[in-house]
Scaffold this active site. Structure first.
Site, short mmCIF file in Angstrom:
data_model
loop_
_atom_site.label_atom_id
_atom_site.label_comp_id
_atom_site.label_asym_id
_atom_site.label_seq_id
_atom_site.Cartn_x
_atom_site.Cartn_y
_atom_site.Cartn_z
N HIS A 10 -9.09 9.29 -4.32
CA HIS A 10 -8.15 9.43 -3.05
C HIS A 10 -7.03 8.86 -3.37
O HIS A 10 -6.59 8.45 -4.12
CB HIS A 10 -8.98 8.31 -1.86
CG HIS A 10 -8.80 6.98 -2.38
ND1 HIS A 10 -7.63 6.06 -2.47
CD2 HIS A 10 -9.63 6.26 -2.73
CE1 HIS A 10 -7.83 5.09 -2.67
NE2 HIS A 10 -9.07 4.94 -3.02
N GLU A 83 -16.82 3.24 -2.16
CA GLU A 83 -16.24 2.01 -3.09
C GLU A 83 -17.46 0.98 -3.13
O GLU A 83 -18.08 0.86 -1.93
CB GLU A 83 -15.02 1.44 -2.59
CG GLU A 83 -14.39 0.63 -3.62
CD GLU A 83 -14.19 1.11 -5.38
OE1 GLU A 83 -15.26 1.10 -5.85
OE2 GLU A 83 -13.16 1.48 -5.48
#
Length: 209
Positions: A10, A83
């Site tokens: 990202h 994550e």
């Protein structure tokens, strides 16, 4: 049968810029992160691909949404692309984590694959989820190119897995925001093709000069 995965980290978040541990907490893309996401979108607009997947955390979903707005793909979210959960360390800088939870932060920093951060998870747990996700997507999109927006910890774990780098070995590689990484899934195994390509960000640095 080979599936080509373009695995993207990202764009930069406000917490990335502050050096805070994010884990499963959400932090919005910074102004720079939005520009990085748009640069990824511009590059992907010139590359045919079959499907677009993303972690369900805001920073990845935001990045994927900006790509989708340019390419016309639907974003399909999957929590297995998240994550690693960092539990009680989330939201803290490394210095703050070391001060408030010295034993936990020390154990986390040592990098042992099976260490579970209190209220979080281990690196090996997160890697297994990511690998299962990619295997499922490979079966769904055989002989295709698939774009996936995920996170630095996931990408780092996948690189170590592919190259046989022990989880506790000091990290001797960069995991860049908006980095472009290609892994091919072939005969049930992942193969690294490209790592850390940020050529699409060069125009941003030129704009700042």
């Amino acid at each position: 049968m080979t599936t080509e995965f373009i695995l993207l980290r990202h764009g930069e978040t406000e917490w990335n810029a502050q050096g805070r541990l994010q884990g499963h907490l959400n932090s919005s893309l910074s102004r720079e992160g939005l520009r990085q996401a748009d640069a990824l979108a511009a590059r992907l607009a010139t590359l045919p691909f079959q499907a677009l997947y993303s972690s369900d955390l805001d920073r990845a979903a935001q990045t994927a949404a900006r790509i989708a707005a340019r390419t016309g793909h639907d974003v399909q979210q999957d929590a297995r692309l998240r994550e690693r959960g960092l539990g009680i360390l989330e939201g803290l800088t490394r210095a703050e984590a070391g001060q408030r939870h010295p034993d936990v932060f020390s154990a986390y920093a040592e990098g042992h694959a099976d260490y579970v951060v209190p209220e979080g998870e281990s690196a090996s747990q997160r890697l297994r989820l990511a690998l299962h996700c990619l295997e499922d997507l490979g079966a769904r999109h055989a002989e295709a190119r698939v774009v996936v927006v995920t996170h630095g910890g996931v990408l780092s774990a996948l690189l170590r897995h592919c190259l046989g780098i022990p989880p506790a070995a000091p990290r001797a590689f960069a995991v860049l925001n908006a980095g472009w990484n290609q892994f091919d899934l072939h005969a049930g195994g992942l193969r690294l093709v490209t790592w850390g390509d940020v050529s699409h960000l060069r125009a941003l640095s030129l704009d700042d000069t």
